[in-house]
Motif scaffolding. Structure first.
Motif, PDB file in Angstrom:
ATOM      1  N   ASP A  85       0.248  -3.327   8.606  1.00  0.00           N
ATOM      2  CA  ASP A  85      -1.202  -3.487   8.682  1.00  0.00           C
ATOM      3  C   ASP A  85      -1.478  -4.980   8.703  1.00  0.00           C
ATOM      4  OD1 ASP A  85      -1.544  -0.759   8.510  1.00  0.00           O
ATOM      5  OD2 ASP A  85      -1.914  -0.759   6.344  1.00  0.00           O
ATOM      6  N   HIS A 126       0.835  -1.210   0.000  1.00  0.00           N
ATOM      7  CA  HIS A 126       0.000   0.000   0.000  1.00  0.00           C
ATOM      8  C   HIS A 126       0.864   1.252   0.000  1.00  0.00           C
ATOM      9  CE1 HIS A 126      -3.739  -2.257   1.567  1.00  0.00           C
ATOM     10  NE2 HIS A 126      -3.820  -2.044   0.272  1.00  0.00           N
ATOM     11  N   GLU A 152      -8.369   2.743   2.160  1.00  0.00           N
ATOM     12  CA  GLU A 152      -7.663   1.486   2.340  1.00  0.00           C
ATOM     13  C   GLU A 152      -8.042   0.973   3.712  1.00  0.00           C
ATOM     14  OE1 GLU A 152      -4.991  -0.755   4.181  1.00  0.00           O
ATOM     15  OE2 GLU A 152      -3.878   1.113   3.983  1.00  0.00           O
TER      16      GLU A 152
END
Ligand SMILES: [Zn+2]
Lengths: 358, 561
Positions: free
Chosen positions: A129, A52, A357
Motif C-alpha cells: 500500500d 497492517h 484502513e
C-alpha cells in the motif's frame, strides 16, 4: 493474461516477469528464491511490506521486514509471531539465492516499504500500500524505476481525489470551535491513520489534550517512542463526561457506533478515510463530519506513480483494478489485474461497508 | 462559492435541527454581503432561473473524460452531479481559474442565454474544488436538497441578533435577494424593512394538546369548540397592490407560500384580508380523507385532471385582518362574527366556515369528540381529527401560548405488533437501536407468519429506549449492516403497542398498507407475540363501509372525568 503484448520490453537472460513473481493462493510468490510477499497464510519465508493486518499476518517460519513492521507484528501478535525474523533498512539490498530484494519507503504508514525484486536484470516492484503525499509520521514515498510495477488500487477510480488533508483538519477544528459543548469523536484506523491525524491536528496549532480509545494506546505510544511528537494524549477511560465536552477523541472506526460512545456529551461523529469522498458511503456509516484523509494514493497519485516508475507493464491488485488497468493500457502500458485475494479487508470495521484502513 | 459549498456539505450530513441552525448562523455571521444574501435565497428556495438539464452536464463531462472511466465511476457513485463533481479533470494547459462567487453564479444564471451556459459552467467548475463543484451542480440543476426548510434558514438569520423568527417572517414577503436590508436590521445597523406586500403572512397561533384530566380544571362556558379538520393548516391572504393588481396567496403554517400547488383555491380568494383555515379536498360536498389530499400534494405538476378530481377547499377558522383593519387583538367571538359575514358575502362554494360544536359540559364535548358523525360533522366525520377549544374572549396571538387555545385530538388507533427488525439511529442515537420495524400476523403458505406493517422511531422514553436496545442486542438472529433482525416467534419476541392516526393503501409495502404517524405507545413485555393483532384487523380500517367493530383496530379510550 496481458491486455496488450508489449514489444518494447526486453527481458535479459530470457527471464520473464512471471518466472520472478507469480500470484498464488498464499499471495505473491517468488518460486526461484522461495519467498512470498505479504502472504495471507503461513509460509516458509515471508517478505512483509507493512504492519497492517491484511498484509502482516502471523505464523510464518521466517519474516524479512523493516524494524517498525516487525515491531508492529510483535505488538499485535506477541513475541512468537514468527519462527525467525530479519530486519532490513530502507535502501538495503538482501540477496536471496539468485534474487536480490531492496526495501524502499512507501509513504503509507511508519515502516511501510515497497519491495523491489530483481534477477537477471529484470526488476519488479511490489509496492504494497502506498501514498505519494506528505505524512509527518513516516518516510516519504520514492518512485522506484522498474520493468513491472505492482500497484494497489484501493482508490482506483477517477472519482477518488483526496484533496488537501490540511483542509479536512481545518474543518474538524472549525467544528470544535462552533460546538464547544459537544465532544468530537474521530474514527481513524489505529495503525497509521490515527497518528497521522494526531500529528496534523498538532501541526494546525491545536494543543489541548486529545483523548484516545483504549485500542489505540499501544500503537500510538510506539509512534511517540520512535520520536514522533503527538502532544498531550490521554485515555478516554476514566475521563469524566464533563471533561470530554469540547474535546477531540480518537477511536477505531468500529467504535463510532458502539455503546462506548455513550460516555461522550452529544458527540459529533467524524471519520477520517478516503471513502468519505463519496457521500453515499459517508451517509451509510452515519457519519456527520466526514474527513477525506487517506493513507492510500488517490487516482491522480496512482496514475502519476505508474508513470514515474517507467514500468512497461503494470499489475493491479486489491481495489478497483478494472479502471486502472484500462487507464494503463490506454496510456501505452501492458496491464492486468492480479486477482490476489485477502487484501483490503479491514480488521476493525466489523464488516461494515467501506475499508477502515483507507 | 467555496464557503457556501462547505456550509451545504456540512448541512447535508447534520441530522440535528439545532446544529443546522448554528451552522447557518455562523455562516451568516462570517460571510459578507451580498454573498450571504444569495446563500439565504438558495436555502429558502427564493432563487429563480432556468435549471440546467442533466444531459448538459453529462455532455460537458464526456467531452473531458474517458467514457469507460466515466461509466465505471458513475456506476460506483450512483449520482450524476456527484460523479461529475468528483472526476472533473480541471483546466488543461491553462492557468487555474479563480473560484466564482455565489453572487456571480446567481447573477449569471438569471441572465445567461441557453447557448452560453455550458461554457460558463465549465469555467466555474474549473475554478472550484470537489465540494464546490458538487454544490454548484446541485444548484444549477435545482436539486439542492439538504434538509433545511425556509423557516429554519430564516430562524438562523434571526439568531444573528435578538430578533424573533416570526418578525423575520413578517417582513419577508417585501424582501428580495440579497436581503442586505434584512441583515442590516437584524444586526442592529438599519431600520426594520417595510412590508410592501399586499398579501403578507402573519405568524400563526397554535394550540397545546389537552387531555380529559386537564380539561376538568377549565370552565366550559369560557370556550367555544370547533372541529379540528385533518387537512393542511393554511393562511389565505388576499389584497390589492398599489398598482391595482390583485394578489392572493396560500401560506403553510410556517409561512411558506404554497399557492403554486393550489391555483384553484388561490383564484377563489376574492376578498381583502387574512383567513386562518384548513385546506381540504372536498368532492361533491364531502370532505375527503387526508390520504386523498396527500395524492394531490405528491404530484409535481398541477394538471387539469388533478384539479378536477381533487378540488381544493378552504374551511375557515378565524379572520386576522379584513381590509386594512387588523382584528387580531379583538376577542375570538368578534373575529368569528366578522369571519361569518365575510364568507357569506364572498359566496364562494370553495370557502366555508368551520362549524361550531355545541356543548355545555365537558362530558357533552367528549361525546361529540367520540362520535363526530352524530354531533354535526355528518358525512365528513372521517376527516375529523378532534376538537379545538378556543377561549371566547382571547386575542389571536402568534406562537403557541398556553391557555387560550387547546386541541383535544381523537384517541389514536392502536394495534399490538411484534418487533421484527431494529436499526441504529443517527446523531445522539447512533449507538442505540432506535428505529423499529414491526409486524402483525397473517396467514402465509406455511401457517401464520408476521408481515411488516410499519416503522416507528419515537413515542418511547429514554429509559424504554435503553430497554429495547438491550432486548435487541440480546435477541439478534441476523445482521444486515446497520439492521438487526430480532427474534419474532409465537412465544418469543417483543410486542409493541403502536399508536397511529390512520392507514392508507400502499404498493410499496408487502402488507399493502402504510400507517400515518405511527409511534410506540407502550411496551407489552407481558404479552406473548402470538397474542399480537392480525392484518385483517388493519385491513378492516381501510374499508370503513364494512364496519365490524369487533375486529377493527380500536381507538384507545380514556375515561372522561
Ligand atoms: Zn495498509
Amino acid at each position: 493474461m496481458l491486455s496488450r503484448i508489449d514489444t518494447k520490453t526486453t527481458y535479459l537472460g530470457s527471464m520473464r516477469p512471471q518466472d520472478l513473481l507469480v500470484p498464488t493462493a498464499a499471495g505473491l510468490c517468488c518460486p526461484i528464491a522461495g519467498f512470498h510477499i505479504d502472504p495471507v497464510r503461513g509460509v516458509d519465508r515471508a517478505l512483509i511490506t507493512h504492519g497492517h493486518s491484511d498484509h502482516a499476518r502471523p505464523g510464518h517460519r521466517a519474516v524479512l521486514a523493516t524494524r517498525e513492521t516487525l515491531d508492529f507484528m510483535r505488538l499485535r501478535y506477541g513475541e512468537d509471531f514468527a519462527g525467525a525474523t530479519q530486519e532490513v533498512r530502507y535502501g538495503e539490498t538482501v540477496r536471496l539465492g539468485r534474487v536480490s530484494v531492496t526495501f524502499r519507503p512507501a509513504g503509507h504508514v511508519l515502516g511501510s516499504a515497497q519491495i523491489a525484486v530483481a534477477a537477471n536484470g529484470l526488476r519488479i516492484v511490489a509496492s504494497g500500500d502506498y501514498k505519494d503525499v506528505a505524512d509527518p509520521t513516516c518516510a516519504p514515498f520514492e518512485p522506484v524505476p522498474c520493468d513491472v510495477f505492482i500497484t494497489e488500487a484501493t482508490f482506483g477510480l477517477p472519482v477518488f481525489r483526496h484533496g488537501r488533508p490540511q483542509d479536512e483538519i481545518a474543518k474538524l477544528l472549525q467544528s470544535v470551535r462552533l460546538f464547544p459543548e459537544r465532544a468530537h469523536l474521530l474514527g481513524a484506523y489505529s495503525l497509521g491513520k490515527a497518528q497521522r491525524v494526531l500529528a496534523m491536528i498538532r501541526a494546525a496549532g491545536y494543543d489541548r489534550p486529545i483523548y484516545l480509545h483504549g485500542a489505540m494506546e499501544t500503537l500510538t505510544r510506539y509512534y511517540v517512542a520512535r520520536g514522533i511528537d503527538l502532544g498531550d494524549l490521554r485515555p478516554v477511560r476514566g475521563a469524566p463526561k464533563a471533561e470530554l465536552a469540547g474535546a477531540i477523541a480518537l477511536c477505531p472506526p468500529s467504535a463510532l457506533k458502539d455503546v462506548w460512545t455513550r460516555r461522550f456529551p452529544d458527540p459529533v461523529t467524524a471519520f477520517a478515510s478516503g471513502w468519505m469522498r463519496v457521500r453515499a458511503r459517508a451517509r451509510q456509516r452515519g457519519v456527520e463530519l466526514p474527513l477525506v484523509i487517506s493513507d492510500h494514493a488517490d487516482w491522480d497519485g496512482l496514475t502519476a506513480t505508474v508513470a514515474a516508475t517507467g514500468a512497461g507493464e503494470v499489475w493491479v491488485t486489491h481495489g478497483a483494478e478494472e479502471a486502472l488497468v484500462h487507464w494503463s493500457v490506454a496510456n501505452g502500458r501492458a496491464a492486468r489485474p492480479l486477482g490476489l485475494v485477502g487484501y483490503g479487508e479491514e480488521d476493525d470495521a466489523q464488516g461494515e461497508a467501506g475499508g477502515a484502513e483507507a | 462559492m467555496n464557503r457556501f459549498a462547505a456550509l451545504l456539505d456540512r448541512l447535508a450530513y447534520e441530522p440535528s435541527r439545532n446544529a443546522k441552525l448554528r451552522l447557518m448562523t455562523a455562516y451568516f455571521a462570517a460571510t459578507p454581503d451580498p454573498e450571504r444574501g444569495y446563500a439565504l435565497a438558495a436555502l429558502t428556495g427564493a432563487l429563480s432561473f432556468q435549471h440546467a438539464k442533466p444531459g448538459l452536464i453529462r455532455t460537458l463531462v464526456m467531452e473531458r473524460t474517458d467514457p469507460v472511466l466515466f461509466a465505471l465511476s458513475y456506476d460506483y457513485v450512483g449520482d450524476l452531479s456527484e460523479t461529475v463533481a468528483l472526476m472533473w479533470p480541471g483546466p488543461r494547459d491553462a492557468a487555474p481559474q479563480p473560484a466564482p462567487r455565489l453572487s456571480e453564479v446567481v447573477g449569471a444564471l438569471a441572465s445567461l442565454g441557453k447557448a452560453e451556459l455550458p461554457r460558463r459552467l465549465a469555467q466555474w467548475l474549473d475554478g472550484l474544488d470537489e465540494t464546490g463543484r458538487w454544490a454548484l451542480l446541485k444548484l444549477v440543476t435545482g436539486a439542492l436538497r439538504i434538509g433545511v426548510s425556509a423557516r429554519l434558514a430564516k430562524t438562523a438569520v434571526a439568531a444573528l441578533g435578538a430578533t424573533e423568527p416570526d418578525e423575520v417572517e413578517l417582513v419577508w414577503p417585501g424582501l428580495a435577494p440579497p436581503y442586505e436590508d434584512l441583515f442590516a436590521w437584524v444586526e442592529g445597523r438599519g431600520e426594520r424593512p417595510a412590508s410592501r406586500d399586499a398579501a403578507p403572512f402573519r405568524p400563526v397561533m397554535l394550540a397545546h394538546a389537552v387531555e380529559a384530566e386537564e380539561l376538568a380544571r377549565l370552565d366550559p362556558s369560557a370556550f367555544l369548540a370547533e372541529w379540528k379538520w385533518d387537512g393542511i393548516r393554511v393562511q389565505a391572504v388576499a389584497g390589492t397592490r398599489a398598482d391595482g393588481r390583485r394578489v392572493a396567496r396560500l401560506y403553510s403554517r410556517t409561512g411558506e407560500d404554497i399557492s403554486g400547488s393550489f391555483p384553484d383555491l388561490a383564484d377563489a380568494l376574492r376578498f381583502d384580508g387574512a383567513i386562518d383555515g384548513e385546506l381540504l379536498v372536498v368532492r361533491a360536498g364531502r370532505v375527503q380523507s387526508f390520504n386523498v389530499l396527500q395524492q394531490r400534494l405528491n404530484r409535481k405538476s398541477v394538471t387539469a385532471k388533478l384539479l378536477a378530481e381533487h378540488p381544493a377547499h378552504l374551511r375557515a377558522y378565524d379572520l386576522l385582518v379584513e381590509g386594512t383593519e387588523d382584528l387580531r387583538a379583538r376577542p375570538f367571538t368578534a373575529r368569528r362574527a366578522r369571519l361569518e359575514a365575510l364568507v357569506a358575502r364572498l359566496a364562494e362554494p370553495r370557502v366555508d366556515v368551520s362549524r361550531l360544536v355545541p356543548f355545555a359540559t365537558w362530558e357533552e364535548l367528549a361525546a361529540a369528540r367520540a362520535d363526530p358523525e352524530a354531533a354535526g360533522a355528518g358525512v365528513d366525520a372521517e376527516a375529523v381529527e378532534g376538537v379545538m377549544l378556543k377561549g371566547r374572549e382571547t386575542p389571536y396571538l402568534p406562537g403557541r401560548p398556553k391557555g387560550p387555545w387547546w386541541k383535544w385530538k381523537r384517541d389514536p388507533f392502536v394495534v399490538d405488533a411484534v418487533l421484527m427488525y431494529a436499526q441504529r439511529g443517527s446523531g445522539k442515537r447512533s449507538s442505540f437501536y432506535s428505529d423499529y420495524t414491526f409486524g402483525v400476523w397473517t396467514e402465509g403458505p406455511n401457517g401464520d407468519e408476521l408481515v411488516p406493517v410499519g416503522k416507528a422511531y419515537f413515542g418511547f422514553t429514554d429509559a424504554e429506549l435503553a430497554e429495547i436496545d438491550r432486548f435487541v442486542r440480546r435477541n439478534t438472529v441476523n445482521r444486515f449492516g446497520p439492521v438487526r433482525e430480532v427474534v419474532h416467534e409465537a412465544e418469543k419476541g417483543l410486542v409493541l403497542e403502536v399508536a397511529f392516526e390512520g392507514l392508507q393503501r400502499s404498493t410499496r409495502h408487502k402488507s399493502g398498507i402504510a400507517m400515518r404517524f405511527p409511534r410506540i405507545s407502550r411496551l407489552r413485555w407481558d404479552k406473548p407475540p402470538a397474542q399480537a393483532d392480525r392484518l385483517e384487523a388493519l385491513e378492516r380500517l381501510l374499508r370503513p363501509d364494512t364496519e365490524s367493530v369487533s375486529v377493527r383496530p380500536r381507538r384507545r379510550d380514556r375515561a372522561v372525568p
